[in-house]
Design a protein around this motif. Sequence first.
Motif, PDB file in Angstrom:
ATOM      1  N   PHE A 138       0.859  -1.180   0.000  1.00 58.78           N
ATOM      2  CA  PHE A 138       0.000   0.000   0.000  1.00 58.78           C
ATOM      3  C   PHE A 138       0.893   1.228   0.000  1.00 58.78           C
ATOM      4  CE2 PHE A 138      -2.107   3.642   1.691  1.00 58.78           C
ATOM      5  CZ  PHE A 138      -3.390   3.573   1.171  1.00 58.78           C
ATOM      6  N   SER A 139       0.512   2.249  -0.769  1.00 58.03           N
ATOM      7  CA  SER A 139       1.153   3.553  -0.589  1.00 58.03           C
ATOM      8  C   SER A 139       0.216   4.658  -1.045  1.00 58.03           C
ATOM      9  CB  SER A 139       2.492   3.642  -1.320  1.00 58.03           C
ATOM     10  OG  SER A 139       3.232   4.736  -0.787  1.00 58.03           O
ATOM     11  N   GLN A 172      -0.222  12.577  -1.713  1.00 59.68           N
ATOM     12  CA  GLN A 172      -1.167  13.673  -1.477  1.00 59.68           C
ATOM     13  C   GLN A 172      -1.438  14.478  -2.749  1.00 59.68           C
ATOM     14  OE1 GLN A 172      -1.389  16.033   2.048  1.00 59.68           O
ATOM     15  NE2 GLN A 172       0.627  15.296   2.666  1.00 59.68           N
ATOM     16  N   HIS A 216       6.480  16.251  -8.271  1.00 57.24           N
ATOM     17  CA  HIS A 216       7.841  16.548  -8.720  1.00 57.24           C
ATOM     18  C   HIS A 216       8.686  15.277  -8.817  1.00 57.24           C
ATOM     19  CE1 HIS A 216       8.971  16.112  -4.543  1.00 57.24           C
ATOM     20  NE2 HIS A 216       8.053  17.008  -4.203  1.00 57.24           N
ATOM     21  N   ASN A 246       8.803  12.948  -5.818  1.00 60.76           N
ATOM     22  CA  ASN A 246       7.643  12.050  -5.721  1.00 60.76           C
ATOM     23  C   ASN A 246       7.782  10.900  -6.710  1.00 60.76           C
ATOM     24  OD1 ASN A 246       5.737  15.042  -5.548  1.00 60.76           O
ATOM     25  ND2 ASN A 246       6.123  13.697  -3.817  1.00 60.76           N
ATOM     26  N   ALA A 298       8.942   7.506  -4.994  1.00 58.83           N
ATOM     27  CA  ALA A 298       7.715   6.739  -4.762  1.00 58.83           C
ATOM     28  C   ALA A 298       7.139   6.141  -6.058  1.00 58.83           C
ATOM     29  CB  ALA A 298       6.680   7.631  -4.060  1.00 58.83           C
ATOM     30  N   TYR A 301      -2.639  13.383  11.779  1.00 58.84           N
ATOM     31  CA  TYR A 301      -2.359  12.876  10.430  1.00 58.84           C
ATOM     32  C   TYR A 301      -1.676  11.500  10.437  1.00 58.84           C
ATOM     33  CZ  TYR A 301       0.202  13.416   5.877  1.00 58.84           C
ATOM     34  OH  TYR A 301       0.752  13.256   4.636  1.00 58.84           O
ATOM     35  N   ILE A 311      -2.803   2.227   5.768  1.00 61.51           N
ATOM     36  CA  ILE A 311      -1.981   1.036   5.516  1.00 61.51           C
ATOM     37  C   ILE A 311      -2.634  -0.200   6.143  1.00 61.51           C
ATOM     38  CG2 ILE A 311       0.269  -0.027   6.036  1.00 61.51           C
ATOM     39  CD1 ILE A 311       1.347   2.962   6.171  1.00 61.51           C
ATOM     40  N   VAL A 350       5.372  -1.035   2.342  1.00 59.85           N
ATOM     41  CA  VAL A 350       4.968   0.336   2.032  1.00 59.85           C
ATOM     42  C   VAL A 350       6.132   1.091   1.383  1.00 59.85           C
ATOM     43  CG1 VAL A 350       3.975   2.462   2.965  1.00 59.85           C
ATOM     44  CG2 VAL A 350       3.458   0.270   4.065  1.00 59.85           C
ATOM     45  N   GLY A 402       9.344   7.530   0.185  1.00 60.92           N
ATOM     46  CA  GLY A 402      10.620   8.237   0.277  1.00 60.92           C
ATOM     47  C   GLY A 402      11.067   8.277   1.737  1.00 60.92           C
ATOM     48  N   ASP A 421      11.492  10.621   3.755  1.00 58.84           N
ATOM     49  CA  ASP A 421      10.820  11.545   4.686  1.00 58.84           C
ATOM     50  C   ASP A 421       9.632  10.898   5.414  1.00 58.84           C
ATOM     51  OD1 ASP A 421       9.283  11.368   2.382  1.00 58.84           O
ATOM     52  OD2 ASP A 421       8.740  13.487   2.354  1.00 58.84           O
ATOM     53  N   LYS A 428      15.233  19.266   1.110  1.00 56.16           N
ATOM     54  CA  LYS A 428      14.494  18.280   0.331  1.00 56.16           C
ATOM     55  C   LYS A 428      13.775  18.953  -0.842  1.00 56.16           C
ATOM     56  CE  LYS A 428      10.650  16.772   2.023  1.00 56.16           C
ATOM     57  NZ  LYS A 428       9.582  16.220   2.859  1.00 56.16           N
ATOM     58  N   LYS A 449       7.084  20.201  -2.765  1.00 55.28           N
ATOM     59  CA  LYS A 449       6.006  20.918  -3.463  1.00 55.28           C
ATOM     60  C   LYS A 449       5.880  22.336  -2.944  1.00 55.28           C
ATOM     61  CE  LYS A 449       3.243  16.669  -3.653  1.00 55.28           C
ATOM     62  NZ  LYS A 449       2.285  15.834  -2.934  1.00 55.28           N
TER      63      LYS A 449
HETATM   64  P1  TYM Z   1       3.656  13.016  -0.104  1.00 57.09           P
HETATM   65  O1  TYM Z   1       2.393  13.218  -0.842  1.00 57.09           O
HETATM   66  O2  TYM Z   1       4.307  14.201   0.531  1.00 57.09           O
HETATM   67  O3  TYM Z   1       4.732  12.347  -1.055  1.00 57.09           O
HETATM   68  C1  TYM Z   1       4.414  11.213  -1.845  1.00 57.09           C
HETATM   69  C2  TYM Z   1       5.608  10.271  -1.883  1.00 57.09           C
HETATM   70  O4  TYM Z   1       6.746  10.964  -2.435  1.00 57.09           O
HETATM   71  C3  TYM Z   1       7.853  10.811  -1.555  1.00 57.09           C
HETATM   72  N1  TYM Z   1       8.686  12.016  -1.644  1.00 57.09           N
HETATM   73  C4  TYM Z   1      10.006  12.008  -1.902  1.00 57.09           C
HETATM   74  N2  TYM Z   1      10.858  10.980  -2.141  1.00 57.09           N
HETATM   75  C5  TYM Z   1      12.143  11.307  -2.390  1.00 57.09           C
HETATM   76  N3  TYM Z   1      12.609  12.595  -2.395  1.00 57.09           N
HETATM   77  C6  TYM Z   1      11.787  13.641  -2.154  1.00 57.09           C
HETATM   78  N4  TYM Z   1      12.236  14.898  -2.182  1.00 57.09           N
HETATM   79  C7  TYM Z   1      10.407  13.357  -1.886  1.00 57.09           C
HETATM   80  N5  TYM Z   1       9.335  14.146  -1.611  1.00 57.09           N
HETATM   81  C8  TYM Z   1       8.290  13.298  -1.466  1.00 57.09           C
HETATM   82  C9  TYM Z   1       7.245  10.654  -0.173  1.00 57.09           C
HETATM   83  O5  TYM Z   1       8.146  10.046   0.731  1.00 57.09           O
HETATM   84  C10 TYM Z   1       6.036   9.794  -0.477  1.00 57.09           C
HETATM   85  O6  TYM Z   1       6.401   8.429  -0.540  1.00 57.09           O
HETATM   86  N6  TYM Z   1       2.101  11.046   4.219  1.00 57.09           N
HETATM   87  C11 TYM Z   1       2.374  10.762   2.834  1.00 57.09           C
HETATM   88  C12 TYM Z   1       1.179  10.248   2.069  1.00 57.09           C
HETATM   89  C13 TYM Z   1       0.518   9.066   2.689  1.00 57.09           C
HETATM   90  C14 TYM Z   1       0.990   7.735   2.685  1.00 57.09           C
HETATM   91  C15 TYM Z   1      -0.007   6.974   3.368  1.00 57.09           C
HETATM   92  C16 TYM Z   1       2.147   7.132   2.201  1.00 57.09           C
HETATM   93  C17 TYM Z   1      -0.681   9.058   3.329  1.00 57.09           C
HETATM   94  N7  TYM Z   1      -1.009   7.808   3.734  1.00 57.09           N
HETATM   95  C18 TYM Z   1       0.153   5.605   3.561  1.00 57.09           C
HETATM   96  C19 TYM Z   1       2.285   5.745   2.410  1.00 57.09           C
HETATM   97  C20 TYM Z   1       1.297   4.997   3.070  1.00 57.09           C
HETATM   98  C21 TYM Z   1       2.829  12.047   2.158  1.00 57.09           C
HETATM   99  O7  TYM Z   1       2.542  13.125   2.604  1.00 57.09           O
HETATM  100  O8  TYM Z   1       3.485  11.858   0.974  1.00 57.09           O
END
Ligand code: TYM
Length: 346
Positions: A9-10, A13, A19, A22, A26, A130, A138, A146, A149, A151, A207, A210
């Motif tokens: 699962f992943s 947002q 970008h 993401n 991911a 959150y 998940i 899962v 990234g 973060d 990092k 967005k």
């Molecule tokens: P979000 O929407 O901020 O980011 C989506 C995915 O992109 C990865 N990511 C990065 N990876 C590498 N370098 C970067 N600069 C970078 N910026 C973003 C994030 O790690 C993520 O995998 N909380 C999560 C969303 C979420 C989620 C979940 C994820 C909600 N429920 C359940 C996994 C399982 C988030 O805000 O990702």
Amino acid sequence: MATFSQRVFSGVQPTGNLHLGNYLGAIQRFVELQERYECIYCVVDLHAITVPQKPAELTRQIREVTAAFLAAGIDPRRHIVFNQSQVSAHAELAWVFNCVARMGWLNRMTQFKEKAGKDRENASVGLFTYPDLMAADILVYRATHVPVGDDQKQHLELTRDIAQKFNNDYRESIEANGFGEAYFPLPEALIQGPARRVMSLRDGSRKMSKSDPSDYSRINLTDSADAIAQKVRKAKTDPLPLPSEEAGLADRPEADNLVGIYAALAGRTKAEVLAEFGGAQFSAFKSALVDLSVARLGPIGAEMRRLMADEAYIDSVLVDGANRARAIAEQTMKDVKDILGFIRAR
Ligand code: TYM
């Protein structure tokens, strides 16, 4: 030990431009995992409203993330693609987890501190809780893997803590209801590859995000070839040529970042990239990076634009995915209600 069937699962947002971070951290990895696992990929719109959103813009962005999933190569027939708010079990299980997680655990979440900033009193309660909703996302599918990234690592650790505490607190009832010794798996974060943390093109210590005010800090999935070329050419570097070995990237965050991006786009390791480009000047390396980025991202951006023009199709993918996701999630909620001792229709 209880055994759980393997499931990925992943979530992503729907908040602003998708970008390269993401994509490489991911979405590109979501695509690879389809061959080995049953996968559920979610556009997490309930998470988006933890900060203010304009409704019409949110609608557009839900479709845009969906389009990115499909354009990148996720197959919505073999796997599940949907938006979170269509499956109410996410919010329902999140409430249960609000009662399992401890204030102290959530107080330690660094992402809340970053996002709430100095004005914590004015942050929404949703922004604070959150991570409980993320754990519910998940665990409502009892997912075992899962991909995220770097973060999201702390949130995944919290998810495991919640699963573990639920399994411990309700152990007797879990057994009495015939689920063995544990109801939830402890999901494993898959944080792998050379781009688990893609950094800003303007500042190798931050990092790629967005919310960075400078558009030159990131490559958006919908950027034109010209925009990609300009951003890569303007990316911050240092005056030295590229090293021949990975150890030479230590203390050179901008060089490390560009090599990591190249490696992830090429499906190679950083060491392999340096074996080819070691000793090269950045001008030559950047030209190669522009060509590779445009070759890889151009078709995805074009396909996203094509899909975005067909709203009815995108929405039908989400409705169909949600119907299949709901069937799994509702079963979990029935089990959880039995474990908690609630009464429900049989
Ligand atoms: P979000 O929407 O901020 O980011 C989506 C995915 O992109 C990865 N990511 C990065 N990876 C590498 N370098 C970067 N600069 C970078 N910026 C973003 C994030 O790690 C993520 O995998 N909380 C999560 C969303 C979420 C989620 C979940 C994820 C909600 N429920 C359940 C996994 C399982 C988030 O805000 O990702």
